[in-house]
Motif scaffolding. Structure first.
Motif, PDB file in Angstrom:
ATOM      1  N   ARG A 142       0.856  -1.198   0.000  1.00 58.70           N
ATOM      2  CA  ARG A 142       0.000   0.000   0.000  1.00 58.70           C
ATOM      3  C   ARG A 142       0.882   1.234   0.000  1.00 58.70           C
ATOM      4  O   ARG A 142       1.777   1.365   0.843  1.00 58.70           O
ATOM      5  CB  ARG A 142      -0.928   0.012   1.226  1.00 58.70           C
ATOM      6  CG  ARG A 142      -2.116  -0.915   1.060  1.00 58.70           C
ATOM      7  CD  ARG A 142      -2.904  -1.021   2.348  1.00 58.70           C
ATOM      8  NE  ARG A 142      -3.551   0.237   2.709  1.00 58.70           N
ATOM      9  CZ  ARG A 142      -4.732   0.626   2.216  1.00 58.70           C
ATOM     10  NH1 ARG A 142      -5.367  -0.120   1.353  1.00 58.70           N
ATOM     11  NH2 ARG A 142      -5.274   1.765   2.601  1.00 58.70           N
ATOM     12  N   LEU A 143       0.623   2.109  -0.955  1.00 60.63           N
ATOM     13  CA  LEU A 143       1.428   3.318  -1.102  1.00 60.63           C
ATOM     14  C   LEU A 143       0.562   4.543  -0.845  1.00 60.63           C
ATOM     15  O   LEU A 143      -0.592   4.590  -1.252  1.00 60.63           O
ATOM     16  CB  LEU A 143       2.003   3.402  -2.528  1.00 60.63           C
ATOM     17  CG  LEU A 143       2.842   2.217  -3.014  1.00 60.63           C
ATOM     18  CD1 LEU A 143       3.132   2.362  -4.497  1.00 60.63           C
ATOM     19  CD2 LEU A 143       4.144   2.122  -2.219  1.00 60.63           C
ATOM     20  N   GLY A 144       1.132   5.525  -0.180  1.00 58.58           N
ATOM     21  CA  GLY A 144       0.463   6.819  -0.044  1.00 58.58           C
ATOM     22  C   GLY A 144       1.172   7.808  -0.950  1.00 58.58           C
ATOM     23  O   GLY A 144       2.396   7.914  -0.916  1.00 58.58           O
ATOM     24  N   ILE A 145       0.411   8.483  -1.815  1.00 60.07           N
ATOM     25  CA  ILE A 145       1.049   9.374  -2.785  1.00 60.07           C
ATOM     26  C   ILE A 145       0.556  10.804  -2.590  1.00 60.07           C
ATOM     27  O   ILE A 145      -0.644  11.065  -2.631  1.00 60.07           O
ATOM     28  CB  ILE A 145       0.747   8.899  -4.228  1.00 60.07           C
ATOM     29  CG1 ILE A 145       1.344   7.499  -4.417  1.00 60.07           C
ATOM     30  CG2 ILE A 145       1.334   9.866  -5.258  1.00 60.07           C
ATOM     31  CD1 ILE A 145       0.648   6.660  -5.430  1.00 60.07           C
ATOM     32  N   ASP A 146       1.493  11.690  -2.341  1.00 61.74           N
ATOM     33  CA  ASP A 146       1.183  13.119  -2.254  1.00 61.74           C
ATOM     34  C   ASP A 146       1.656  13.778  -3.531  1.00 61.74           C
ATOM     35  O   ASP A 146       2.856  13.765  -3.821  1.00 61.74           O
ATOM     36  CB  ASP A 146       1.937  13.770  -1.082  1.00 61.74           C
ATOM     37  CG  ASP A 146       1.191  13.579   0.221  1.00 61.74           C
ATOM     38  OD1 ASP A 146      -0.026  13.784   0.221  1.00 61.74           O
ATOM     39  OD2 ASP A 146       1.845  13.220   1.227  1.00 61.74           O
ATOM     40  N   ALA A 147       0.717  14.348  -4.281  1.00 66.17           N
ATOM     41  CA  ALA A 147       1.102  15.035  -5.508  1.00 66.17           C
ATOM     42  C   ALA A 147       0.152  16.198  -5.725  1.00 66.17           C
ATOM     43  O   ALA A 147      -1.016  16.128  -5.329  1.00 66.17           O
ATOM     44  CB  ALA A 147       1.029  14.077  -6.705  1.00 66.17           C
ATOM     45  N   PRO A 148       0.612  17.278  -6.340  1.00 64.05           N
ATOM     46  CA  PRO A 148      -0.309  18.380  -6.626  1.00 64.05           C
ATOM     47  C   PRO A 148      -1.368  17.948  -7.633  1.00 64.05           C
ATOM     48  O   PRO A 148      -1.164  16.979  -8.365  1.00 64.05           O
ATOM     49  CB  PRO A 148       0.600  19.469  -7.209  1.00 64.05           C
ATOM     50  CG  PRO A 148       1.830  18.769  -7.639  1.00 64.05           C
ATOM     51  CD  PRO A 148       1.968  17.544  -6.809  1.00 64.05           C
ATOM     52  N   LYS A 149      -2.477  18.658  -7.620  1.00 63.06           N
ATOM     53  CA  LYS A 149      -3.612  18.316  -8.499  1.00 63.06           C
ATOM     54  C   LYS A 149      -3.222  18.250  -9.971  1.00 63.06           C
ATOM     55  O   LYS A 149      -3.810  17.513 -10.743  1.00 63.06           O
ATOM     56  CB  LYS A 149      -4.703  19.373  -8.336  1.00 63.06           C
ATOM     57  CG  LYS A 149      -5.873  18.905  -7.500  1.00 63.06           C
ATOM     58  CD  LYS A 149      -6.963  19.952  -7.583  1.00 63.06           C
ATOM     59  CE  LYS A 149      -8.331  19.330  -7.436  1.00 63.06           C
ATOM     60  NZ  LYS A 149      -9.391  20.340  -7.530  1.00 63.06           N
ATOM     61  N   SER A 150      -2.215  19.060 -10.325  1.00 62.61           N
ATOM     62  CA  SER A 150      -1.821  19.127 -11.737  1.00 62.61           C
ATOM     63  C   SER A 150      -1.140  17.845 -12.207  1.00 62.61           C
ATOM     64  O   SER A 150      -0.946  17.644 -13.400  1.00 62.61           O
ATOM     65  CB  SER A 150      -0.893  20.320 -11.954  1.00 62.61           C
ATOM     66  OG  SER A 150       0.226  20.199 -11.094  1.00 62.61           O
ATOM     67  N   ILE A 151      -0.734  17.002 -11.252  1.00 67.62           N
ATOM     68  CA  ILE A 151      -0.123  15.723 -11.638  1.00 67.62           C
ATOM     69  C   ILE A 151      -1.101  14.600 -11.324  1.00 67.62           C
ATOM     70  O   ILE A 151      -1.255  14.199 -10.185  1.00 67.62           O
ATOM     71  CB  ILE A 151       1.220  15.499 -10.894  1.00 67.62           C
ATOM     72  CG1 ILE A 151       2.190  16.648 -11.212  1.00 67.62           C
ATOM     73  CG2 ILE A 151       1.822  14.147 -11.267  1.00 67.62           C
ATOM     74  CD1 ILE A 151       3.519  16.551 -10.520  1.00 67.62           C
ATOM     75  N   PRO A 152      -1.789  14.102 -12.338  1.00 65.83           N
ATOM     76  CA  PRO A 152      -2.760  13.039 -12.085  1.00 65.83           C
ATOM     77  C   PRO A 152      -2.041  11.733 -11.712  1.00 65.83           C
ATOM     78  O   PRO A 152      -1.038  11.388 -12.329  1.00 65.83           O
ATOM     79  CB  PRO A 152      -3.489  12.883 -13.428  1.00 65.83           C
ATOM     80  CG  PRO A 152      -3.028  14.018 -14.286  1.00 65.83           C
ATOM     81  CD  PRO A 152      -1.711  14.451 -13.757  1.00 65.83           C
ATOM     82  N   VAL A 153      -2.572  11.066 -10.701  1.00 68.02           N
ATOM     83  CA  VAL A 153      -1.987   9.794 -10.273  1.00 68.02           C
ATOM     84  C   VAL A 153      -3.066   8.720 -10.409  1.00 68.02           C
ATOM     85  O   VAL A 153      -4.162   8.881  -9.870  1.00 68.02           O
ATOM     86  CB  VAL A 153      -1.507   9.868  -8.807  1.00 68.02           C
ATOM     87  CG1 VAL A 153      -0.945   8.532  -8.348  1.00 68.02           C
ATOM     88  CG2 VAL A 153      -0.468  10.972  -8.646  1.00 68.02           C
ATOM     89  N   HIS A 154      -2.762   7.676 -11.141  1.00 68.13           N
ATOM     90  CA  HIS A 154      -3.752   6.621 -11.342  1.00 68.13           C
ATOM     91  C   HIS A 154      -3.071   5.269 -11.418  1.00 68.13           C
ATOM     92  O   HIS A 154      -1.906   5.172 -11.779  1.00 68.13           O
ATOM     93  CB  HIS A 154      -4.534   6.847 -12.640  1.00 68.13           C
ATOM     94  CG  HIS A 154      -5.323   8.117 -12.621  1.00 68.13           C
ATOM     95  ND1 HIS A 154      -6.496   8.233 -11.920  1.00 68.13           N
ATOM     96  CD2 HIS A 154      -5.086   9.324 -13.170  1.00 68.13           C
ATOM     97  CE1 HIS A 154      -6.955   9.460 -12.054  1.00 68.13           C
ATOM     98  NE2 HIS A 154      -6.115  10.152 -12.806  1.00 68.13           N
ATOM     99  N   ARG A 155      -3.830   4.220 -11.108  1.00 76.34           N
ATOM    100  CA  ARG A 155      -3.332   2.868 -11.351  1.00 76.34           C
ATOM    101  C   ARG A 155      -3.115   2.729 -12.849  1.00 76.34           C
ATOM    102  O   ARG A 155      -3.967   3.141 -13.641  1.00 76.34           O
ATOM    103  CB  ARG A 155      -4.366   1.832 -10.900  1.00 76.34           C
ATOM    104  CG  ARG A 155      -4.590   1.814  -9.404  1.00 76.34           C
ATOM    105  CD  ARG A 155      -5.574   0.694  -9.061  1.00 76.34           C
ATOM    106  NE  ARG A 155      -5.808   0.630  -7.640  1.00 76.34           N
ATOM    107  CZ  ARG A 155      -6.840   1.225  -7.037  1.00 76.34           C
ATOM    108  NH1 ARG A 155      -7.699   1.911  -7.733  1.00 76.34           N
ATOM    109  NH2 ARG A 155      -6.988   1.118  -5.729  1.00 76.34           N
ATOM    110  N   LYS A 156      -1.999   2.123 -13.226  1.00 73.79           N
ATOM    111  CA  LYS A 156      -1.665   2.079 -14.646  1.00 73.79           C
ATOM    112  C   LYS A 156      -2.716   1.336 -15.467  1.00 73.79           C
ATOM    113  O   LYS A 156      -3.028   1.725 -16.588  1.00 73.79           O
ATOM    114  CB  LYS A 156      -0.284   1.442 -14.857  1.00 73.79           C
ATOM    115  CG  LYS A 156       0.144   1.507 -16.317  1.00 73.79           C
ATOM    116  CD  LYS A 156       1.535   0.973 -16.541  1.00 73.79           C
ATOM    117  CE  LYS A 156       1.936   1.075 -17.994  1.00 73.79           C
ATOM    118  NZ  LYS A 156       1.196   0.144 -18.846  1.00 73.79           N
ATOM    119  N   GLU A 157      -3.297   0.267 -14.907  1.00 73.39           N
ATOM    120  CA  GLU A 157      -4.265  -0.501 -15.706  1.00 73.39           C
ATOM    121  C   GLU A 157      -5.515   0.328 -16.013  1.00 73.39           C
ATOM    122  O   GLU A 157      -6.147   0.155 -17.050  1.00 73.39           O
ATOM    123  CB  GLU A 157      -4.612  -1.838 -15.053  1.00 73.39           C
ATOM    124  CG  GLU A 157      -5.240  -1.783 -13.686  1.00 73.39           C
ATOM    125  CD  GLU A 157      -4.220  -1.776 -12.556  1.00 73.39           C
ATOM    126  OE1 GLU A 157      -3.079  -1.322 -12.781  1.00 73.39           O
ATOM    127  OE2 GLU A 157      -4.566  -2.203 -11.443  1.00 73.39           O
TER     128      GLU A 157
END
Lengths: 99, 141
Positions: free
Chosen positions: A31-46
């Motif tokens: 389980r990963l926690g990811i902090d990123a600004p809104k301008s960088i979308p983070v999604h599961r690759k699939e």
């Protein structure tokens, strides 16, 4: 590919704006926690790949095949649910232009 | 050359050749996912496929996505509060599977059009509630 080993609670930074924390590990699942600004979308690759696949499949839809599928399925959509009416749109009528 | 006409002629796959005025062009800074180089789109409505609309690329006019309002498919569709639904209109891309005639809607990744600034983008919702291939047809070929 850069390979890093991390313990639970440890963090990786990507650039100055993205932080990835390893939260826990259980039976083969990290389980990963990811902090990123809104301008960088983070999604599961699939998920991302699936959306690209769907877009590619939709991109060259044939008008006649699409029209046929609508009528075969008797798709009906209530007029008042159309939220897209205010979008500037070009209107066509193939039948009229043929006559 | 006189530049009286503001219209741009494009030759599309679905609708043949027509002219587009600036007032109909939406600028997509990041394109559509998988089509990142396509910047300008126009929305077309054709009588025979109402209420679907067609999002046609001006950069590659053989590219055109059939779209629909998400609320035509799901009355409770809730993309989250990051949208300004006063000025932004959502569309979802519909895919027709040539093999089985099945139509699906991508509720997971709506296209967001900003009417005021004529800009557009495709967003992936973080919610796991919505599918990228939600089946909207009942019958198969």
């Amino acid at each position: 590919m850069l390979v890093l080993s991390r313990k639970i609670g440890e963090v990786i930074t990507v650039g100055s704006q993205v932080k990835i924390t390893v939260l826990n590990y259980d039976r083969g699942v990290v389980r990963l926690g990811i902090d990123a600004p809104k301008s960088i979308p983070v999604h599961r690759k699939e998920v991302y790949d699936k959306i690209i696949e769907m877009n590619q499949q939709a991109a060259r839809t044939e008008f006649d095949a699409f029209k046929k599928a609508i009528s075969l399925n008797k798709l009906y959509f209530p007029e008042n649910k159309d939220s897209t009416k205010e979008i500037p749109t070009l209107f066509f009528s193939r039948n009229k232009s043929k006559n | 050359m006189e530049n009286l006409s503001t219209g741009r002629k494009i030759n599309t796959l679905q609708f043949g050749e027509f002219e587009v005025g600036e007032e109909h062009i939406f600028f997509f800074e990041s394109g559509i996912l998988g089509f990142e180089d396509l910047r300008e789109f126009v929305l077309v409505s054709e009588e025979e496929t109402v209420p679907f609309k067609w999002l046609i690329s001006l950069d590659m006019p053989d590219i055109g996505f059939p779209c629909l309002s998400p609320w035509h498919i799901d009355l409770t569709y809730d993309p989250g509060k990051e949208f300004d639904l006063e000025n932004e209109v959502l569309l979802i891309i519909v895919t027709l599977d040539d093999g089985n005639g099945q139509m699906t809607a991508n509720l997971k990744a709506p296209v967001v059009l900003d009417i005021k600034y004529q800009r557009g983008k495709q967003i992936i919702l973080t919610s796991d509630r919505y599918s990228p291939n939600f089946v909207i047809t009942k019958h198969r070929n």
